[in-house]
Design an enzyme around this catalytic site. Structure first.
Site, PDB file in Angstrom:
ATOM      1  N   GLY A  32       0.815  -1.219   0.000  1.00 20.62           N
ATOM      2  CA  GLY A  32       0.000   0.000   0.000  1.00 20.62           C
ATOM      3  C   GLY A  32       0.842   1.260   0.000  1.00 20.62           C
ATOM      4  O   GLY A  32       1.976   1.290  -0.475  1.00 20.62           O
ATOM      5  N   SER A  33       0.308   2.303   0.617  1.00 18.71           N
ATOM      6  CA  SER A  33       0.849   3.649   0.429  1.00 18.71           C
ATOM      7  C   SER A  33       2.215   3.909   1.042  1.00 18.71           C
ATOM      8  O   SER A  33       2.823   4.938   0.752  1.00 18.71           O
ATOM      9  CB  SER A  33      -0.148   4.681   0.964  1.00 18.71           C
ATOM     10  OG  SER A  33      -1.278   4.758   0.120  1.00 18.71           O
ATOM     11  N   VAL A  34       2.727   2.999   1.888  1.00 18.97           N
ATOM     12  CA  VAL A  34       4.105   3.190   2.353  1.00 18.97           C
ATOM     13  C   VAL A  34       5.074   3.200   1.167  1.00 18.97           C
ATOM     14  O   VAL A  34       6.148   3.801   1.232  1.00 18.97           O
ATOM     15  CB  VAL A  34       4.524   2.126   3.383  1.00 18.97           C
ATOM     16  CG1 VAL A  34       3.775   2.313   4.694  1.00 18.97           C
ATOM     17  CG2 VAL A  34       4.297   0.721   2.848  1.00 18.97           C
ATOM     18  N   MET A  35       4.676   2.536   0.081  1.00 13.42           N
ATOM     19  CA  MET A  35       5.514   2.475  -1.110  1.00 13.42           C
ATOM     20  C   MET A  35       5.680   3.843  -1.770  1.00 13.42           C
ATOM     21  O   MET A  35       6.652   4.078  -2.500  1.00 13.42           O
ATOM     22  CB  MET A  35       4.913   1.478  -2.111  1.00 13.42           C
ATOM     23  CG  MET A  35       5.804   1.173  -3.307  1.00 13.42           C
ATOM     24  SD  MET A  35       7.350   0.367  -2.851  1.00 13.42           S
ATOM     25  CE  MET A  35       6.778  -1.324  -2.627  1.00 13.42           C
ATOM     26  N   LYS A  36       4.769   4.763  -1.502  1.00 13.90           N
ATOM     27  CA  LYS A  36       4.849   6.083  -2.124  1.00 13.90           C
ATOM     28  C   LYS A  36       6.145   6.811  -1.774  1.00 13.90           C
ATOM     29  O   LYS A  36       6.658   7.599  -2.573  1.00 13.90           O
ATOM     30  CB  LYS A  36       3.643   6.931  -1.718  1.00 13.90           C
ATOM     31  CG  LYS A  36       2.343   6.492  -2.369  1.00 13.90           C
ATOM     32  CD  LYS A  36       1.145   7.248  -1.817  1.00 13.90           C
ATOM     33  CE  LYS A  36      -0.144   6.730  -2.435  1.00 13.90           C
ATOM     34  NZ  LYS A  36      -1.342   7.177  -1.726  1.00 13.90           N
TER      35      LYS A  36
END
Length: 218
Positions: free
Chosen positions: A15-19
């Protein structure tokens, strides 16, 4: 399942931790800077009728890349990585350690799955940029984020400090740099942007008084 060590075995979409890492790639390749502006209309359309929207289903208007991380905008991170060639993006993800073993000495070590990045079509890079459509292990994700804390270096994690036999030290283990992933400048820039995520963005509950905390929701 009782004996599985999920830290190295469990595969999940991060999820958004990858951003944070996608933004690091965009800054490292000089496609954007923290101050680059983007007009967020709330959704982006792709070939084949695919539409990607923000998680809050809202349009945020004119925002910079720091706000893209703070508000965790799917459309914003797609904008940031749009001009990065798909193969270049895939190569950077591999440099961060995804799709390979962490080699921490635990037998259940899993590679995760980033194979969709090699497919044709911008939709795969787009969804991967915000952590969907690919899988990682918790330790892979943690080690990749640590690149931003370690001056852009991917460091080999280890769980044994030293091996002794009858009071004789047989072997000792120390931190070891695997490779340089992004520059010191990119790493420190992302660290500052992630501090903003905690100070004024979605991760505000992770703040600790008296400390600068860098983080990212997901």
């Amino acid at each position: 399942n009782v004996y599985n060590n999920n830290a190295v075995y469990h595969n999940y979409e991060p999820g958004s931790v990858m951003k944070s890492l996608s933004m690091a790639i965009a800054i490292e390749t000089e496609k954007v800077s923290p101050d680059t502006l983007y007009n967020d209309e709330g959704e982006i359309k792709f070939a084949g009728g695919h539409i990607i929207r923000n998680s809050d289903l809202k349009a945020h208007g004119l925002v910079d890349m720091t706000e893209v991380l703070a508000s965790s905008l799917n459309t914003g991170i797609i904008f940031a990585t749009f001009e990065i060639h798909n193969k270049v993006f895939e190569d950077y993800m591999k440099k961060f350690g995804f799709g390979e073993y962490v080699n921490i000495g635990i037998s259940q070590d899993s590679k995760g799955d980033i194979s969709k990045l090699s497919k044709k079509g911008d939709i795969y890079k787009a969804t991967s940029s915000y952590g969907q459509g690919l899988t990682v292990t918790p330790l892979q994700m943690l080690n990749a984020i640590n690149v931003l804390a370690n001056d852009g270096n991917l460091v080999q994690p280890y769980i044994i400090k030293k091996i002794k036999y009858e009071d004789e030290i047989i072997k000792t283990f120390e931190p070891e740099i695997i490779r340089k992933v992004v520059s010191n400048h990119t790493a420190s820039t992302l660290a500052a942007m992630m501090v903003n995520v905690v100070d004024s963005g979605h991760a505000i509950k992770a703040g600790v008084e008296g400390y600068y905390i860098a983080g990212k929701t997901g």
